[in-house]
Write an enzyme that holds these catalytic residues in place. Structure first.
Site, short mmCIF file in Angstrom:
data_model
loop_
_atom_site.label_atom_id
_atom_site.label_comp_id
_atom_site.label_asym_id
_atom_site.label_seq_id
_atom_site.Cartn_x
_atom_site.Cartn_y
_atom_site.Cartn_z
N SER A 49 61.86 25.92 51.60
CA SER A 49 62.04 24.89 52.63
C SER A 49 63.07 23.89 52.15
O SER A 49 62.85 23.20 51.14
CB SER A 49 60.71 24.18 52.89
OG SER A 49 60.97 22.98 53.58
N HIS A 108 63.87 28.32 55.17
CA HIS A 108 62.98 27.63 56.12
C HIS A 108 63.56 26.24 56.41
O HIS A 108 63.78 25.45 55.49
CB HIS A 108 61.58 27.54 55.50
CG HIS A 108 60.54 26.95 56.39
ND1 HIS A 108 59.88 27.68 57.35
CD2 HIS A 108 60.03 25.69 56.47
CE1 HIS A 108 58.99 26.90 57.97
NE2 HIS A 108 59.07 25.67 57.45
N ASP A 115 63.01 22.75 58.43
CA ASP A 115 62.01 21.94 59.12
C ASP A 115 62.68 20.93 60.05
O ASP A 115 63.37 20.02 59.60
CB ASP A 115 61.16 21.20 58.09
CG ASP A 115 60.20 22.14 57.37
OD1 ASP A 115 59.48 22.87 58.06
OD2 ASP A 115 60.20 22.14 56.12
N MET A 138 62.06 17.99 62.62
CA MET A 138 61.01 17.02 62.99
C MET A 138 61.61 15.92 63.87
O MET A 138 62.74 15.49 63.64
CB MET A 138 60.42 16.38 61.74
CG MET A 138 59.90 17.38 60.72
SD MET A 138 59.03 16.55 59.38
CE MET A 138 58.76 17.92 58.25
N HIS A 186 61.55 25.82 61.93
CA HIS A 186 60.18 25.42 62.24
C HIS A 186 60.28 24.12 63.05
O HIS A 186 60.56 23.07 62.50
CB HIS A 186 59.44 25.21 60.91
CG HIS A 186 58.04 24.71 61.04
ND1 HIS A 186 57.33 24.20 59.98
CD2 HIS A 186 57.19 24.63 62.11
CE1 HIS A 186 56.13 23.83 60.38
NE2 HIS A 186 56.02 24.08 61.67
N MET A 244 58.96 21.10 64.72
CA MET A 244 57.81 20.19 64.81
C MET A 244 58.23 19.08 65.75
O MET A 244 58.49 17.94 65.36
CB MET A 244 57.46 19.66 63.40
CG MET A 244 56.78 20.72 62.54
SD MET A 244 56.92 20.37 60.78
CE MET A 244 58.55 21.04 60.48
N MET A 276 49.76 26.57 59.21
CA MET A 276 50.00 25.35 58.42
C MET A 276 48.83 25.11 57.48
O MET A 276 47.67 25.06 57.91
CB MET A 276 50.16 24.14 59.34
CG MET A 276 51.41 24.15 60.21
SD MET A 276 52.95 24.38 59.32
CE MET A 276 52.93 23.00 58.16
N ASP A 305 52.57 27.85 55.34
CA ASP A 305 53.48 26.73 55.12
C ASP A 305 52.71 25.48 54.70
O ASP A 305 51.93 24.94 55.47
CB ASP A 305 54.26 26.47 56.42
CG ASP A 305 55.32 25.39 56.27
OD1 ASP A 305 55.56 24.93 55.14
OD2 ASP A 305 55.92 25.03 57.30
C1 DX5 Z 1 55.67 20.35 56.30
C2 DX5 Z 1 56.79 21.35 56.44
C3 DX5 Z 1 56.85 22.28 55.29
C4 DX5 Z 1 57.21 21.61 53.98
C5 DX5 Z 1 56.67 22.43 52.86
O1 DX5 Z 1 55.66 19.55 57.39
O2 DX5 Z 1 56.60 22.11 57.61
O3 DX5 Z 1 57.72 23.36 55.55
O4 DX5 Z 1 58.60 21.43 53.84
O5 DX5 Z 1 56.84 21.72 51.68
P1 DX5 Z 1 55.86 21.92 50.44
O6 DX5 Z 1 56.02 23.33 50.00
O7 DX5 Z 1 56.39 20.91 49.46
O8 DX5 Z 1 54.48 21.61 50.90
ZN ZN Z 2 57.78 24.02 57.76
#
Ligand code: DX5
Ligand code: ZN
Length: 220
Positions: A7, A32, A34, A36, A65, A67, A136, A174
Site C-alpha cells: 500500500s 494498492h 488507497d 480517501m 481501494h 474509501m 478490512m 487489508d
Molecule cells: C487503511 C488502508 C490500508 C492501509 C494498510 O485504511 O485501506 O490499505 O494502507 O496499511 P497497514 O498495512 O499499515 O495497516
Molecule cells: Zn486499502
C-alpha cells in the site's frame, strides 16, 4: 498462490517512483492505492491525477481501494485512469451491483470492500458481480493500525461462503498485516495481501516485500 500488494499510503511520496520500483524488485505484482475522501473515512489521500501518473510509471497491476462516499460516481473513472482493479465499500454504495458492473464494463476487475463491523451477509447478493472481496482487518482511514483479531474468523467464514458457491472470487485482506500474521491469513484463505507499514515501515520497500514473502512461505 498469494500475492503481496504494497500500500503506497506508507511510501515516501517525495520518491514515489523509486518506492514503486523497489517493491517491484522485491517481488510485488500488485500496487494498492488507497483513495480517501475525508467523508467515508476521516482522512484525505490521493485521486485520479496521481493514479494516472502511477500508470505511466509502472506495469504493475494497480488496485484502487476507494474509501469514498457515492463511489458509483467515480469507480469507472479510476479504470480509465489506469487502474486494473477497483474496489468500493458495501457501506458506501446503495447500488453496489450497478457499480461493480460498471467497473467490469470499463475493463477492470471489480471488488467489494467490507469494514470490520459489517456482517458478511451484506456481501451476499453482490458476489456474482465481484471479482474480489477486500476484507478490512482494521477500520479504514489510516496506515499502521493494529490487526483486529476477530478478522481471522471472519476471513474463514468468507472463504467458506465463496467456496460453497464455487465462485472464482479472490480474497484480499487489508490492514495490520506484517511478518507476524501473514502466514496465518494465507492459511485461512486470503490470496492478495495488502501491507503498508509492513512493506515500507523500515525504509526499504524491496526488503519489506521480501521479508513478507519469506514469512509467508514458512507455511506454504
Ligand atoms: C487503511 C488502508 C490500508 C492501509 C494498510 O485504511 O485501506 O490499505 O494502507 O496499511 P497497514 O498495512 O499499515 O495497516
Ligand atoms: Zn486499502
Amino acid at each position: 498462490m498469494f500475492e503481496i500488494a504494497p500500500s503506497i499510503l506508507s511510501a515516501d511520496f517525495t520518491r514515489l517512483g523509486e518506492e514503486i520500483r523497489a517493491v517491484e524488485a522485491g517481488g510485488a505484482k500488485i500496487l494498492h492505492v488507497d483513495v480517501m475522501d475525508g467523508r467515508f473515512v476521516p482522512n484525505i489521500t490521493i485521486g485520479l491525477p496521481v493514479v494516472k501518473s502511477i500508470r505511466r510509471a509502472t506495469d504493475l497491476t494497480i488496485d484502487c481501494h476507494l474509501m469514498i462516499i457515492e463511489p458509483n460516481r467515480y469507480a469507472a473513472e479510476f479504470v480509465k485512469a489506469g487502474a486494473n482493479m477497483v474496489s468500493v465499500h458495501v457501506e458506501a454504495d446503495v447500488h453496489l451491483q450497478r457499480t461493480l458492473t460498471a467497473i467490469r464494463e470499463a475493463g477492470g476487475k471489480s471488488g467489494a470492500a467490507i469494514n470490520p463491523g459489517t456482517p458478511l451477509s451484506s456481501l451476499e447478493e453482490a458476489l456474482p458481480f465481484a471479482d474480489y472481496i477486500v476484507l478490512m482487518s482494521v477500520n479504514p482511514g489510516f496506515g499502521g493500525q493494529k490487526y483486529i483479531h476477530t478478522s481471522t474468523d471472519k476471513l474463514r467464514r468468507l472463504r467458506r461462503m465463496i467456496d460453497e458457491r464455487e465462485l472464482p472470487i479472490r480474497i484480499e485482506i487489508d490492514g495490520g498485516i506484517d511478518a507476524s500474521n501473514i502466514a496465518k491469513v494465507i492459511e485461512t484463505g486470503a490470496e492478495i495481501i495488502v501491507s503498508g507499514t509492513g512493506v515500507f515501515g523500515n525504509g526499504n520497500g524491496e526488503q519489506g516485500v521480501k521479508q513478507l514473502i519469506d514469512a509467508a512461505t514458512v507455511w506454504t
